[in-house]
Design a protein around this motif. Sequence first.
Motif, PDB file in Angstrom:
ATOM      1  N   CYS A 238       0.825  -1.201   0.000  1.00  0.00           N
ATOM      2  CA  CYS A 238       0.000   0.000   0.000  1.00  0.00           C
ATOM      3  C   CYS A 238       0.863   1.256   0.000  1.00  0.00           C
ATOM      4  O   CYS A 238       0.572   2.238  -0.710  1.00  0.00           O
ATOM      5  CB  CYS A 238      -0.944   0.002   1.192  1.00  0.00           C
ATOM      6  SG  CYS A 238      -2.202  -1.301   1.142  1.00  0.00           S
ATOM      7  N   LYS A 239       1.939   1.252   0.783  1.00  0.00           N
ATOM      8  CA  LYS A 239       2.825   2.418   0.832  1.00  0.00           C
ATOM      9  C   LYS A 239       3.501   2.653  -0.517  1.00  0.00           C
ATOM     10  O   LYS A 239       3.676   3.802  -0.945  1.00  0.00           O
ATOM     11  CB  LYS A 239       3.859   2.241   1.937  1.00  0.00           C
ATOM     12  CG  LYS A 239       3.279   2.408   3.338  1.00  0.00           C
ATOM     13  CD  LYS A 239       4.352   2.262   4.409  1.00  0.00           C
ATOM     14  CE  LYS A 239       3.784   2.518   5.802  1.00  0.00           C
ATOM     15  NZ  LYS A 239       4.805   2.346   6.859  1.00  0.00           N
ATOM     16  N   ALA A 244       3.867   5.918  -5.428  1.00  0.00           N
ATOM     17  CA  ALA A 244       3.841   5.988  -6.894  1.00  0.00           C
ATOM     18  C   ALA A 244       2.790   6.981  -7.385  1.00  0.00           C
ATOM     19  O   ALA A 244       3.050   7.787  -8.296  1.00  0.00           O
ATOM     20  CB  ALA A 244       3.566   4.602  -7.475  1.00  0.00           C
ATOM     21  N   ILE A 245       1.610   6.952  -6.770  1.00  0.00           N
ATOM     22  CA  ILE A 245       0.545   7.870  -7.180  1.00  0.00           C
ATOM     23  C   ILE A 245       0.935   9.307  -6.852  1.00  0.00           C
ATOM     24  O   ILE A 245       0.754  10.226  -7.665  1.00  0.00           O
ATOM     25  CB  ILE A 245      -0.782   7.493  -6.483  1.00  0.00           C
ATOM     26  CG1 ILE A 245      -1.218   6.065  -6.872  1.00  0.00           C
ATOM     27  CG2 ILE A 245      -1.872   8.505  -6.821  1.00  0.00           C
ATOM     28  CD1 ILE A 245      -1.432   5.851  -8.338  1.00  0.00           C
ATOM     29  N   GLN A 246       1.479   9.516  -5.658  1.00  0.00           N
ATOM     30  CA  GLN A 246       1.847  10.878  -5.257  1.00  0.00           C
ATOM     31  C   GLN A 246       2.989  11.434  -6.107  1.00  0.00           C
ATOM     32  O   GLN A 246       3.090  12.656  -6.292  1.00  0.00           O
ATOM     33  CB  GLN A 246       2.211  10.892  -3.776  1.00  0.00           C
ATOM     34  CG  GLN A 246       1.016  10.664  -2.851  1.00  0.00           C
ATOM     35  CD  GLN A 246       1.399  10.577  -1.387  1.00  0.00           C
ATOM     36  OE1 GLN A 246       2.549  10.322  -1.041  1.00  0.00           O
ATOM     37  NE2 GLN A 246       0.422  10.782  -0.512  1.00  0.00           N
ATOM     38  N   ALA A 299      12.435   1.227  -8.102  1.00  0.00           N
ATOM     39  CA  ALA A 299      13.234   1.910  -7.086  1.00  0.00           C
ATOM     40  C   ALA A 299      12.403   2.177  -5.829  1.00  0.00           C
ATOM     41  O   ALA A 299      12.892   2.038  -4.695  1.00  0.00           O
ATOM     42  CB  ALA A 299      13.778   3.213  -7.653  1.00  0.00           C
ATOM     43  N   ILE A 300      11.138   2.553  -6.017  1.00  0.00           N
ATOM     44  CA  ILE A 300      10.231   2.763  -4.878  1.00  0.00           C
ATOM     45  C   ILE A 300      10.075   1.467  -4.100  1.00  0.00           C
ATOM     46  O   ILE A 300      10.157   1.436  -2.866  1.00  0.00           O
ATOM     47  CB  ILE A 300       8.860   3.265  -5.368  1.00  0.00           C
ATOM     48  CG1 ILE A 300       8.979   4.659  -5.978  1.00  0.00           C
ATOM     49  CG2 ILE A 300       7.835   3.256  -4.228  1.00  0.00           C
ATOM     50  CD1 ILE A 300       7.724   5.121  -6.702  1.00  0.00           C
ATOM     51  N   GLY A 307      10.654  -6.782  -3.865  1.00  0.00           N
ATOM     52  CA  GLY A 307      11.506  -7.408  -4.877  1.00  0.00           C
ATOM     53  C   GLY A 307      11.732  -8.882  -4.579  1.00  0.00           C
ATOM     54  O   GLY A 307      11.317  -9.377  -3.532  1.00  0.00           O
ATOM     55  N   PRO A 308      12.359  -9.603  -5.514  1.00  0.00           N
ATOM     56  CA  PRO A 308      12.851  -9.114  -6.800  1.00  0.00           C
ATOM     57  C   PRO A 308      11.713  -8.756  -7.756  1.00  0.00           C
ATOM     58  O   PRO A 308      10.641  -9.346  -7.705  1.00  0.00           O
ATOM     59  CB  PRO A 308      13.667 -10.293  -7.340  1.00  0.00           C
ATOM     60  CG  PRO A 308      13.038 -11.494  -6.699  1.00  0.00           C
ATOM     61  CD  PRO A 308      12.605 -11.052  -5.338  1.00  0.00           C
TER      62      PRO A 308
END
Length: 463
Positions: A238-239, A244-246, A299-300, A307-308
């Motif tokens: 969720c974070k 990503a949206i912000q 990267a986020i 990951g991976p």
Amino acid sequence: MDTPLPKNSTTQTVADLRSWLGDRLSTAPAVREQHGKDQTWNPGAPPDAVAFVKTTEEVQRVVVTCAQHGTPVIPYGTGTSLEGHFSAPFGGISIDLSQMNHILEVNASDLDCRVEAGVTRKQLNTHLRDQGLFFPVDPGADASLGGMTATRASGTNAVRYGTMRENVLNVTAVMANGEIIRTGSRAKKSSAGYDLTRLLVGSEGTLGVITEVALKLYGIPESIVSAVCPFPSVEACCKATITAIQMGIPVARIELVDAEHVKAFNAYSKLDLKVTPTLFLEFHGTEASAHEQAETFAAIAEELGGGPYSMAKKEEDRQKLWQARHDAFWATKSLMPGKESLATDVCVPISRLADCVTETQADLAANNLYGPIVGHVGDGNFHVVLYCDRSDAGEYARVKEVYGRMIDRAIAMGGTCTGEHGIGSGKRSYLEKEHGPALAFMRDIKRALDPKNIMNPGKNAAI
């Protein structure tokens, strides 16, 4: 409370309709049952008859006949809705629009089209493919576009392309008095009069029967990149979504799949994913921009322990991934033989998404319930499929309590009791809690447009 309509009116209605519909009016028990019960445990109720119509004028004739006798009218598309939208608690006539399946016009230069209500989203996209166009709203099931309009459907692409609310230009509908109206033009915007299009989008057949829909279209992206990224927790998923949206990354799809769903996907769809909360993603654009979006999200994810990160560019790999997502309900159901399912959804502001999901998970665990979570988390919408042995009174009670608390939690967080499933008959009790005094005005609209209460009674904001 809804007022039941007199059942004796239906006998004459059926006789009048049979005189011109012939064998396209069915009273066969199996056909009636199919048109009265959805895929979850909402109690179904069969109509008295099913009318298989082919034109808007035939819909008009059915509605006029029903209005004359005070007989309920229940629109039916493909039967994929999940909140009891097409049950017939007071009997009546189910209008099956599946044979109204013609694509009436495609205006490629204007990026719009007009279709009959029974056209399905897959049928439309197959037709559009050779013109380099597509319609993006994708609720998973191959639903009819009329039904998607009536329920204000959404889906996996909504985070970038919006829902049916943003993508319907106008509708043609038969109203309760038998009038045929078209609610707008092909213009991309208008300031002329009340917005009847938005009134009918999401009205769930309680104000009129939608028979045609004009839709926005989009060019097929030059490059499409799908990706799968496992995370250590749902909260981390969720974070990452919120970040990503912000940051303004134009993600086309961003889907949360919890560990239970991953386990089910691996078994049902023959995937080999790590059993942990996971995000399924898709990026659209030029080859350079789609890869840039994917790498930025990677990267986020890494910063949050994800990951991976694996990408899929081949069409067959992407299709396999998203088909697994669309089969989520059946995948989890295969792990719960003998139990009934209650599929539901809520939607909250994305800043509260992690809180709402994790608190719901904790509630499920505390009550020893199996309720896998999956969701269109890019717009704060998530789904829970609650499984229950209804003969176990204790388990049944716990499921209902957890269900109610999840909705209360979403509303308290500034959200809604349903992001895309709709109200139907299943969530009517939550409308007043969400809308307060506004519900009375919705009911005033219903009375004004359908004074006899024949249009899909017992659903949404119907009296």
